[in-house]
Design an enzyme around this catalytic site. Structure first.
Site, PDB file in Angstrom:
ATOM      1  N   ASP A 159       0.807  -1.224   0.000  1.00 21.04           N
ATOM      2  CA  ASP A 159       0.000   0.000   0.000  1.00 21.04           C
ATOM      3  C   ASP A 159       0.836   1.267   0.000  1.00 21.04           C
ATOM      4  O   ASP A 159       0.397   2.295  -0.497  1.00 21.04           O
ATOM      5  CB  ASP A 159      -0.962  -0.004   1.191  1.00 21.04           C
ATOM      6  CG  ASP A 159      -2.164  -0.901   0.933  1.00 21.04           C
ATOM      7  OD1 ASP A 159      -2.329  -1.332  -0.244  1.00 21.04           O
ATOM      8  OD2 ASP A 159      -2.913  -1.198   1.867  1.00 21.04           O
TER       9      ASP A 159
ATOM     10  N   TYR B  31      -9.274  -0.046   2.988  1.00 23.50           N
ATOM     11  CA  TYR B  31      -8.594   0.013   4.271  1.00 23.50           C
ATOM     12  C   TYR B  31      -8.370   1.436   4.733  1.00 23.50           C
ATOM     13  O   TYR B  31      -7.951   2.280   3.948  1.00 23.50           O
ATOM     14  CB  TYR B  31      -7.240  -0.699   4.197  1.00 23.50           C
ATOM     15  CG  TYR B  31      -7.394  -2.190   4.097  1.00 23.50           C
ATOM     16  CD1 TYR B  31      -7.478  -2.967   5.239  1.00 23.50           C
ATOM     17  CD2 TYR B  31      -7.485  -2.818   2.863  1.00 23.50           C
ATOM     18  CE1 TYR B  31      -7.641  -4.342   5.160  1.00 23.50           C
ATOM     19  CE2 TYR B  31      -7.656  -4.188   2.770  1.00 23.50           C
ATOM     20  CZ  TYR B  31      -7.727  -4.943   3.925  1.00 23.50           C
ATOM     21  OH  TYR B  31      -7.908  -6.297   3.836  1.00 23.50           O
TER      22      TYR B  31
END
EC number: 1.4.3.-
Lengths: 647, 647
Positions: free
Chosen positions: B302, B390
């Site tokens: 990420d 997320y």
């Protein structure tokens, strides 16, 4: 110790200063009232009229009804309850009598002499007597005067002697005396046997603000929580309800706080569901790691020997607990049976730590970006107990997401430096076998002023000149009687196991999956963490979610410490309950988790003379207990704008 | 990925909305100003005039001076500084150019084509272009119409494709499209290839308060912190000072928050002492555990692929941060080089969580009982980044006792259920190789409505009808360049080892002691936690306490998760930095700790559709860094009485 485990099965509940609602029928778990303590006293004295004055009441607590009776009462409060009974331990002619008293009929239901290993915990009056004994003891007085010391400056404390295989142990204490030389930090001033050795500087060991010299550290701001809507928790007698939680707060002279009947409201099912029938700290094991003559025996069981509840301190507003805290008192029985009070033994407060309960920003749809955030508020129940040089801050935190966070447990210590070495071997009267010995430091290390001088293992850290702090452990065992949606529960290990991909056409070589394993026997459920990657879940095999998952609660450890002493060490034999982190007792499938947390303490300079708090703990978190996120439908708080305030 | 590690060595610092003090000479770590971004843009466009429009700026960040230069400047702010330089990555003719620009002379100091493995992170405009591409793609439009769907209700997201051994990987994205059917929770509605299968109920998946139906959960009270003395922290440009702490807060489009030059004031030595030269999250590795065709590739980085900084969200007052928070903006460069702003990217607040910093009740001296308590206040720096489903809450917490608590890191997710299965293999234009595939659930599990129907490994948890959430990991690696009292540091393992007592006369059979081990090589310092009981300390071997202990800082882990994939798995090869929790890089004894934390996520019902926050993290705690408890001389706060407030 047998007594230890026995005692904690009985609990004395706290009586708090106010009830929002008054009620005439007590909760069967409600504590003894002051008048009930007095009644018990009179009944016991009537039982042994001639011996009145020689009787000491070592323990007085509610003889708690068993679980079926409690659950019956819960389902129907009007159902007939068995009369309230009290469990009493008295010392009489050097024997421990276990007596059960019926408060309704004043009848003695049983009176047994306890002959197993171990003794009831040390009550305050015994320790006080032992502490004062040296000042009246001829040889001791001579000893002090011979050294030109001032007897009034001698202070003594009591220490348990441990167990090293004796078939019949004695009820004996070691009393360590300290010479108070201008500081109340009485562990600090050093004096040695028959000659003077370098004395550790007292500088920097003072901790009282009133006595501290500049420079001072920055003054950290205090803050007041302004909550125009008021706290959301209600206290009815000893039952506390807040947000989606409801539980009973008890108090026991040995265990301290006891949480019973914790249940959480299920928004979808529109009812409260059971989580924890009862939880408390069953023991605290603290072995030291110095095999030398003066230190080998040091291994304390602070709960069973000194009593977490008996050692509870009165919490100070604003510093021990935030401004929005509510305080509760606790009551216990003194040695002669008259009730005594610990003011502000508990505080209860809503915790606004600035955490986030859940949030999401969704930006995948250009014109429909949204953010939803729910700040976290939790409820904390706090008790602080001070056993000698240790302050334990015991927090039970209840979260709206269903989690119970336990033992955000902190400890603080300052260091033992004994200052008078005396030995005396007179015998044969209660408390007269006193071994007044010194601590460790005058024996070794006391001459060291720098690490370079140390050539052998000193079993500790040199913290300042002539000051060594000995390595030790802290192990806490929690008694956790989880009733997840009912009594019949199972203990499941969800092992995470690596699967190798053998199919060469797959780009993947491996992945992990979950292999669940239900513990059939107690030994199946003995676990040391860190050895295997697994999730530990207590489930109710008879209850399922809407798609068939077992409802459960998961134990989430935070820190892992394994005992490092060999299993045949007497200390470890006493502390054998720490051998495994989780040890399941099976009582007709009514599972009790005995969960041990702890840490090995290698002292460092920052711990001297006062150790900053250090947290260990764990979390009980719902695991397929709810059908979905239980806080999804918690609305955001009303915005509270910074008000105009006048102090 | 090479680029990942390379990129994070350069940082772009945040520019906040106000400075309490203005100053003309910038801190050498200060971020690029909007005008500097514009200047960079013009210089780059001048470099490639003809190609202006085909250039995308993938990364623009300060080319940070090296440590000696920074330390020189710290010791003498008037010393001559090297001109401010900027590191730029541009994409040009399918190549990544790494350009260094001198802001003073406008000179191009270097312009290299990067030919190693990997690509710069995906900038916003690229992802937007990819998301919109399908709507303009003939075959896709036909496909949607063939199914009688409304193209305007199709939303697409971009997903990296992972790496599976290709010698030369392509700069390619997978684009997953979702059909939005009355809910913006676009992961929830299910649609399958050429025929309809049962659709997961949308009920219970809505999370917007405005759309939620009763019954609601209890409304948790908001609270306002009233602090008549005001916050104690000062922000001067990007340097924050509070209590005994001082540090620089940076911002990087990839790493997000960067803490530099954190030092703590030593009350006794009367000066600031270095602790952390720089710390940030260097990568976030998230492999999924489903080997099937549709899921095997899922393994996200990420930070390196999407950018923690680029994905930072604007924090909402009162819910993301408490009422006493101060907010800071962040700036970054868009694809064409014009600066863009993230409002309220950071919040900074004093944390009054009701904890206790240290306390002691001394009752051994009857007439001299005293209690000293210091409530804890800490400073929190928070950023929230949202990458797809997320939300990561990244907290840096500074405590007066010298501790830095990192990554009280929370994550929240909702679940992927892809709803259109499309494959399209057209090639040969930037972004034209699009693999629009579906997610996992329509392939297996989608027909399941109850666990009893599942007879094979579905690699996840059935969370609701037709909804399976796949097992996965979260691993965060922290870059921690500790400079404990100076650059030259060593890494020490304090192993706790059991010593058997062989002397039969001793009542003890064993004890543990500390055997310290200095890591000589990087491999010495590779550690997996949980295998051995040890304390990990970064020490400065050249600095000692007053009695000779090495000054140090200890790394205290909170949770331990080992990777479970085999080391030859391509995912694990990319994520090899997670193989060991601590991996020391030696740069002339200027140590950098690469510390990996993480957890294995076995989803449960409570995680659906929004997961309550889950915390992992660790603590950097002084270990013989100070000569004594650094907060002993912190005076208690002024009592703040509950004020009269009018809202």
């Amino acid at each position: 110790m047998a007594t230890t485990l026995k005692l904690i099965l009985f609990l004395l509940l706290s009586l708090h200063i106010f009830s929002l609602v008054s009620s005439h029928r007590p909760h069967p778990l409600d504590p003894l009232t002051p008048s009930e303590f007095t009644l018990v006293r009179n009944i016991v004295h009537k039982l042994y009229p001639s011996l009145k004055l020689n009787i000491t009441l070592q323990y007085v607590g509610l003889d708690e009804p068993d679980k079926p009776a409690i659950l019956l009462w819960l389902s129907n409060p009007k159902s007939k309850q068995r009369p309230r009974c009290v469990f009493v331990i008295v010392r009489l002619d050097k024997q421990s009598h276990e007596i059960i008293v019926d408060l309704a009929t004043h009848a003695i239901l049983s009176d047994k002499v306890y002959n197993e290993h171990g003794y009831p915990l040390l009550i305050y009056e015994e320790q006080l007597a032992a502490m004062e004994l040296p000042q009246t003891y001829k040889h001791f007085i001579e000893f002090i005067e011979k050294r030109g010391l001032n007897l009034s400056k001698v202070v003594c404390s009591t220490f348990t002697i441990g167990w090293f295989g004796e078939l019949k142990s004695k009820r004996v204490l070691k009393v360590l005396c300290f010479y108070v030389d201008g500081t109340v930090n009485l562990y600090i001033v050093e004096y040695y046997d028959r000659f003077i050795v370098p004395v550790p500087k007292a500088e920097g060991t003072e901790c009282r603000e009133s006595k501290l010299e500049p420079p001072f550290g920055p003054r950290l701001n205090g803050a007041t929580l302004v909550n125009p809507y008021g706290p959301r928790f209600k206290i009815h007698r000893h039952t506390i309800s807040w947000a989606n939680w409801k539980f009973h707060l008890g108090f026991d002279v040995q265990a301290g706080p006891i949480i019973s009947l914790a249940s959480i409201y299920d928004l979808e099912k529109q009812k409260y569901r059971q989580v924890l029938y009862r939880g408390f700290i069953s023991e605290m094991f603290m072995p030291y790691m110095d095999p030398s003559e003066e230190w080998y025996y040091k291994s304390y069981f602070d709960s069973g020997e000194y009593g977490f509840g008996l050692s509870a301190v009165s919490l100070k507003h604003f510093v021990d607990c935030p401004t929005n805290a509510v305080f509760l008192d606790a009551y216990f029985s003194t040695n002669n049976g008259t009730p005594a009070k610990i003011s502000n033994a508990f505080c209860i407060f809503e915790n606004h730590a600035g955490n986030i309960m859940w949030r999401h920003t969704e930006s995948s749809i250009p014109r429909k970006v949204f953010t939803e955030v729910r700040p976290e508020v939790s409820l904390v129940v706090r008790m602080v107990t001070t056993v000698g040089n240790y302050d334990y801050i015991i927090d039970w935190e209840f979260k709206p997401n269903g989690s119970i966070k336990l033992g955000e447990f902190y400890q603080l210590e300052n260091y033992f430096l004994k200052n008078i070495r005396i030995t005396n071997k007179s015998h044969n009267k209660f408390y007269n076998y006193l071994l007044l010995i010194s601590g460790v430091l005058e024996v070794k290390g006391v001459t060291y002023t720098h690490i370079d001088q140390i050539k052998k293992n000193v079993h500790g850290t040199l913290l300042s000149e002539n000051t060594i702090s000995v390595y030790h452990d802290h192990f806490l065992t929690y008694y956790l009687d989880l009733d997840v949606d009912g009594k019949a529960n199972s203990f499941i290990k969800k092992n995470l196991e690596t699967i190798k991909v053998t199919n060469p056409s797959s780009p993947r070589k491996s992945y992990w999956t979950v292999v669940s394993e239900t513990a059939k026997t107690e030994s199946d459920a003995q676990i040391q963490f860190g050895l295997k990657q697994a999730e530990l879940v207590v489930v109710n095999p008879n209850k399922k979610t809407n798609v068939g998952n077992n409802v459960g609660y998961r134990l989430i450890p935070r820190s892992v410490a394994h005992p490092l002493m060999s299993y045949n060490d007497y200390l470890q034999i006493r502390g054998a309950f720490t051998n495994n982190h989780v040890n399941r007792k099976i009582e007709n499938k009514d599972i009790v988790l005995w969960y041990t947390i702890g840490f090995h303490h290698v002292p460092c300079k920052e711990d001297f003379p006062m150790m900053p708090t250090f947290g260990v703990g764990f979390e009980l978190r719902p695991n397929n207990f709810f059908d979905s996120n239980p806080i999804l439908k918690t609305r955001p708080p009303y915005i509270v704008h910074l008000p105009n305030c006048t102090n």
